[in-house]
Design an enzyme around this catalytic site. Structure first.
Site, PDB file in Angstrom:
ATOM      1  N   LYS A   1     -18.388  49.857  23.516  1.00  0.00           N
ATOM      2  CA  LYS A   1     -19.477  49.805  24.496  1.00  0.00           C
ATOM      3  C   LYS A   1     -20.304  48.539  24.334  1.00  0.00           C
ATOM      4  CE  LYS A   1     -19.545  54.821  24.579  1.00  0.00           C
ATOM      5  NZ  LYS A   1     -20.111  56.045  23.997  1.00  0.00           N
TER       6      LYS A   1
ATOM      7  N   GLN B   1     -24.837  58.884  21.128  1.00  0.00           N
ATOM      8  CA  GLN B   1     -23.410  58.942  20.811  1.00  0.00           C
ATOM      9  C   GLN B   1     -23.098  60.281  20.155  1.00  0.00           C
ATOM     10  OE1 GLN B   1     -21.052  56.569  21.519  1.00  0.00           O
ATOM     11  NE2 GLN B   1     -19.511  57.999  20.774  1.00  0.00           N
TER      12      GLN B   1
ATOM     13  N   ASP C   1     -25.563  58.736  30.714  1.00  0.00           N
ATOM     14  CA  ASP C   1     -24.387  59.549  30.384  1.00  0.00           C
ATOM     15  C   ASP C   1     -24.201  60.671  31.401  1.00  0.00           C
ATOM     16  OD1 ASP C   1     -22.469  59.142  28.509  1.00  0.00           O
ATOM     17  OD2 ASP C   1     -23.565  60.015  26.839  1.00  0.00           O
TER      18      ASP C   1
END
Length: 1009
Positions: free
Chosen positions: A124, A168, A191
């Protein structure tokens, strides 16, 4: 097309639930990209459309190591994702050329150092760099508590420079994934896992801010591969909240017939055999066999599973949920693993970050005030009745409308709040809005309605002309509120509301000023007491005592050492002479100018004797109290440009002189830091609203008699940025307006505003508004005196054009004074019901003759903003005027004090000269020797005449202004000369305002005016 591949089957290895959830949950973007297709000739190179090529043998090794015949077309997620990243980079570059502050920012939170999580995070970070997105990784130890982690997320939610927050997964077992993902603000939930986004996605016709990245990537892959979904049968394997469920919602919205299968589904193969499209996200390596699939099916393999592979350096390789070897012989299109959905997940994350950034900028660009409707009565009720009848907006709504975030707001109930100074840094790139100064002609004792005009003008601008408009006003003292003058919230249908909260306490700023002022007063007398009873050595030791065996100078003491030129930081290193110089201030009691304060009109505190208790050992001194707003601390609050600036100003306030003639400051006393601590919250402007829901900053209230009589510099700077324009916006159309006022008439308030406040702030108004009334102009034309509480003489209630025209000379003088600063002038004629059209026409005629840009009647007291629309339109026109503007200050501060006084008296008042008393000359000499002669000047005089004599009406000439005394407000940054006997703490009348105040059984305050 046939491609020979060799494959080796491996036994699927199930992953842990946490790993499954993250690994089966890639992300997604939007963007127009050509669909990569693969064209292969026997023995040649496989070419994929996105400038990607490699030998066929290399391509084949990505997916298999055994020989099979493949008929499926590969859906190249790697190529599509790369094109999307390039498109994002180009889009950001293009926007930044117009708006340099457009800097998409993502923060990734990682708890612990799981190797798989670290791998995904590196992907990422690398992709974000390629796309020109700022990406910050915050790694926390595995044992961080859930409370601390949620606090970190909350801090990022409140950081306006961060547009996306990603946690994460997985997180350690002691932390709830749901709690953490749900804590991310919906507008930053890139997200797409938060309840708002998931809930909106699940609703038919819902509007999620973000679509989870992997499901979004799946849809983009299908779109770019030319797969038509409408009417097709789609089977989704897996029902997780990360992939299965949200992708089923998206497919349903694309008019596909969707079946979600899971571990409990019976006869799974029968569903798969009927499917036109299969999306697998179950986390089981090679689970779906080719023989289970319908020929020509489209397969999207979301699975990310590691299986043992001794040929790999890591000892394992990545495979999907679908057995590629057999499925590729049946499917028409298929995503490889790796190289299919995975890269798209990251690309979609980046696209979501860009979308979040654009949305944040759009919210700021769409600032809009939603007006509150007024229910106007023909017979105007009392001010408190009007205020009580209007239901205010919640202050959070007022703030959001003008672009203040919740995190920048500190609530004090539902209708007032403080605004953090950090907003100035966030909006530093904006061009300021238009700055409007409201002043007046020489008033009558009844007042001519400057505050009412300020509020009415802003209501017209914001509620009727659809401009972002602020009224910036002073906080009223409770002395006048409970005395004879009453409150200062405006009046009629042009008020700041709630009126009672505005006039009483507000957020406690005046109380903080009082605490700071009185602390310094106590410190001065205490220091003199201790110095009188101790020798140098013991005094020094007690000032710098040993703590745990160590003596250390405090920060404020280091400032004094620097002032004395002593370059030492260890108390033990000072010589006896240096220690004595440091410790003994040797204050001359006769030079003390610092007085205690109280926010009440208490005439009996004007002169007091302190120190009469037995413990004070005869150390008495005559002093007195001022009203709190007359404290220099209030002037410092009003003129400070930042917290740091306020600290410096407070520290250099001069409270007395030593017997040797040296200035003694608050820092010398040791109080500068403590004063700042008491005022660190008071420095934040207070947000309220008008009757029509337009924003108001209420901040600071320096005493107009001896100070600038204006609100704070910081409130003005904050409002100008909030009303300002972003790069690329049309300034003339989109710029907002900040309307502030200066105490008394232009000759006093306006002159101080420019020469003291603007000199300190660096701000320059775009237009000056001078408020005039028929009543006041008739007084200056020879009308009889008016007295509060006494009926007006007939001349003020009947038409008299002759006396009015004569009085317009006073208006002309104020217009002339304002024009000396090089700015346009608009006259606001504050209309009363007894005014006639002929009288209004005379004022307009004389104002235009004197050089005003316009003179416009305004009926805002009786009609609110609607009654001031004409005035607002005139102000907008003048503020946007380009030609003729040439701002300049009245004098150079390097001139002598007497020269500056003469310039003010001659140019503003029309005097021949000033004449300094012997005391005033002595003070000027002292301040000049002490280095303060280059400060600007504030002249304290009567507000009822252009001259020093209240009996001289109209435009007097040929007079000399007597200067009785000169005093210093060094911290605030000016000297003030007394041209009259100024009362710094008023008294109460026989019938005081407090006598009418009551609280009803519901807790509502009655009787304020």
């Amino acid at each position: 097309m046939l491609v020979r591949m060799r494959t080796r089957r491996a036994t699927p290895q199930p992953l842990s639930p946490h790993a499954h959830r993250r690994l089966a949950a890639p992300r997604t973007p939007f963007g127009k990209v050509l669909t990569p297709t693969t064209h292969v000739r026997p023995g040649k190179t496989a070419v994929i459309s996105s400038n990607f090529s490699r030998p066929l043998e290399s391509l084949v090794r990505l997916f298999s190591t055994s020989s099979i015949a493949m008929v499926a077309e590969l859906i190249d997620g790697t190529g599509i994702a790369k094109a999307i990243r390039e498109s994002i980079h180009a889009e950001i570059d293009a926007v930044q050329k117009i708006r340099p502050t457009f800097k998409p920012s993502l923060v990734i939170i990682q708890v612990g150092n799981r190797p798989d999580s670290s791998t995904y995070v590196r992907m990422k970070l690398k992709a974000a760099q390629e796309a020109n997105i700022n990406c910050l990784l915050k790694v926390f130890p595995e044992d961080i508590t859930q409370t601390d982690l949620l606090a970190e997320v909350d801090a990022l939610n409140n950081d306006t420079t961060v547009h996306g927050v990603l946690v994460q997964l997985p997180v350690p077992n002691h932390i709830s994934e749901i709690a953490v993902t749900n804590s991310v603000a919906p507008e930053k939930d890139v997200d797409g896992f938060g309840p708002l986004n998931v809930g909106e996605l699940a609703k038919r016709g819902g509007s999620p801010l973000f679509i989870p990245c992997t499901p979004k990537g799946v849809m983009v892959l299908l779109e770019k591969s030319g797969v038509e979904l409408s009417g097709k049968r789609v089977v989704v394997l897996g029902r997780s909240d990360i992939v299965g469920s949200p992708v089923s919602y998206l497919l349903r919205n694309a008019d596909a017939t969707v079946t979600v299968c899971h571990s409990r589904t019976q006869s799974l193969e029968s569903y798969l055999k009927e499917a036109d499209v299969v999306v697998s996200a179950i986390g089981k390596a090679g689970f779906v066999k080719g023989e289970w699939l319908k020929p020509g099916v489209v397969v999207i393999d979301v699975g990310t599973n590691y299986v043992p592979d001794a040929s790999k350096k890591s000892g394992q390789r990545l495979v999907g949920d679908v057995e590629f070897a057999s499925a590729s012989q049946v499917a028409a299109k298929i995503t490889p693993v790796p190289g299919g959905v995975g890269p798209m997940t990251v690309a979609m994350l980046l696209q979501n970050v860009v979308d979040a950034t654009k949305r944040a900028f759009e919210v700021q660009a769409k600032r809009h005030i939603t007006p509150l409707p007024l229910k106007i009565e023909a017979k105007v009720p009392s001010d408190i009745a009007i205020s009580r009848a209007q239901k205010p907006k919640h202050i959070k709504d007022v703030a959001r409308e003008i672009g203040i975030t919740d995190s920048e707001l500190e609530l004090f109930g539902a209708h007032k709040a403080k605004v953090q100074l950090s907003i100035l840094e966030r909006l530093a790139h904006r061009k300021n809005g238009k700055y409007v100064l409201v002043t007046g002609i020489t008033p009558t004792p009844l007042g001519e309605g400057k505050s009412t005009t300020t509020v009415g003008l802003v209501q017209a601008l914001g509620a009727h002309l659809n401009k972002i408009a602020f009224a910036n006003v002073r906080q009223p003292s409770m002395g006048p509120t409970f005395g004879i003058k009453g409150g200062a919230a405006g009046g009629g249908y042009s008020q700041v509301i709630p009126m009672d909260e505005f006039n009483m306490h507000l957020t406690g700023d005046i109380h903080a000023i009082g605490a700071a002022t009185n602390l310094l007063a106590a410190a001065i007398d205490t220091r003199m007491f201790h110095e009188s009873s101790q020798k140098d050595g013991p005094l020094f030791k007690r000032l710098v005592p040993a703590k745990r065996g160590v003596r250390k100078f405090s920060p404020v003491m280091l400032r004094r050492l620097k002032k004395l030129g002593i370059d030492k930081t260890n108390p033990d290193d000072l010589t006896k002479q240096e220690a004595a110089r440091f410790a003994r201030l040797d204050i001359d009691p006769d030079t003390i100018t610092w007085r205690r304060v109280v926010d009440c009109n208490d005439r009996h505190l004007r002169t007091v004797t302190i120190g009469q208790g037995a413990a004070e050992k005869g150390h008495t001194r005559q002093t007195g109290f001022d009203i709190t707003v007359a404290s220099e601390c209030m002037a410092v609050l009003a003129l400070s440009n930042s917290l740091v600036d306020m600290r410096e100003r407070l520290g250099r306030m001069v409270v007395a002189s030593s017997k040797a003639g040296e200035p003694i400051t608050a820092d010398d006393i040791g109080c500068g830091g403590a004063l700042t601590a008491l005022l660190k919250d008071a420095i934040k402007p207070n947000l309220m609203q008008t009757l029509e829901g337009t924003p108001v900053f209420v901040h600071a209230g320096p005493f107009a008699n001896i100070s600038i009589g204006a609100n704070s510099v910081l409130a003005d700077k904050m409002a100008l940025k909030l009303a300002g324009t972003e790069p690329g916006e049309d300034e003339a159309e989109q710029s907002g307006y900040v309307v502030t006022e200066a105490g008394f008439d232009f000759t006093m308030g306006g002159e101080r505003f420019f020469n003291i406040k603007c000199r300190s702030s660096g701000l320059v108004p775009d237009v000056v508004v001078i408020v005039a009334t028929v009543r006041a102009l008739k007084l200056h034309g020879g009308g009889p005196d008016v007295t509060p509480g006494v009926a007006l003489p007939d001349v003020y209630l009947q038409e008299d054009v002759e006396i009015l025209r004569k009085g317009c000379a006073n208006l002309a003088k104020h217009i002339s004074n304002a024009k000396q600063y090089g700015l346009p002038v608009v006259v606001a004629i504050n209309r009363f019901e007894t005014d006639t059209e002929a009288e209004l026409a005379v004022i307009r005629e004389e104002a235009l003759k004197a050089g005003a840009d316009d003179a416009i009647p305004s009926n805002h007291w009786a009609e609110g903003g609607r009654g001031a629309v004409g005035l607002a339109e005139g102000v907008v026109k003048a503020a946007n005027k380009v030609e003729g503007k040439d701002f300049k200050l009245l004098y150079d501060v390097d001139k002598t004090v007497e020269e500056k006084l003469n310039i003010i008296a001659q140019n503003m008042y029309g005097a021949d000269k000033v004449e300094l008393s012997e005391l005033a000359r002595q003070k000027v000499d002292t301040y000049t020797k002490q280095g303060f002669g280059n400060l600007p000047i504030c002249v304290a005089k009567t507000q009822y005449s252009l001259s020093h004599d209240p009996a001289l009406k109209g435009v007097p000439t040929g007079f000399t202004v007597p200067i009785r005394d000169v005093r210093a407000s060094v911290g605030a940054g000016y000297l003030y000369a007394l041209a009259a006997e100024i009362m710094t703490i008023p008294g109460l009348p026989t019938h005081s305002g407090f006598m009418d105040v009551e609280v009803d059984e519901d807790g509502e305050i009655e009787g304020l005016f």
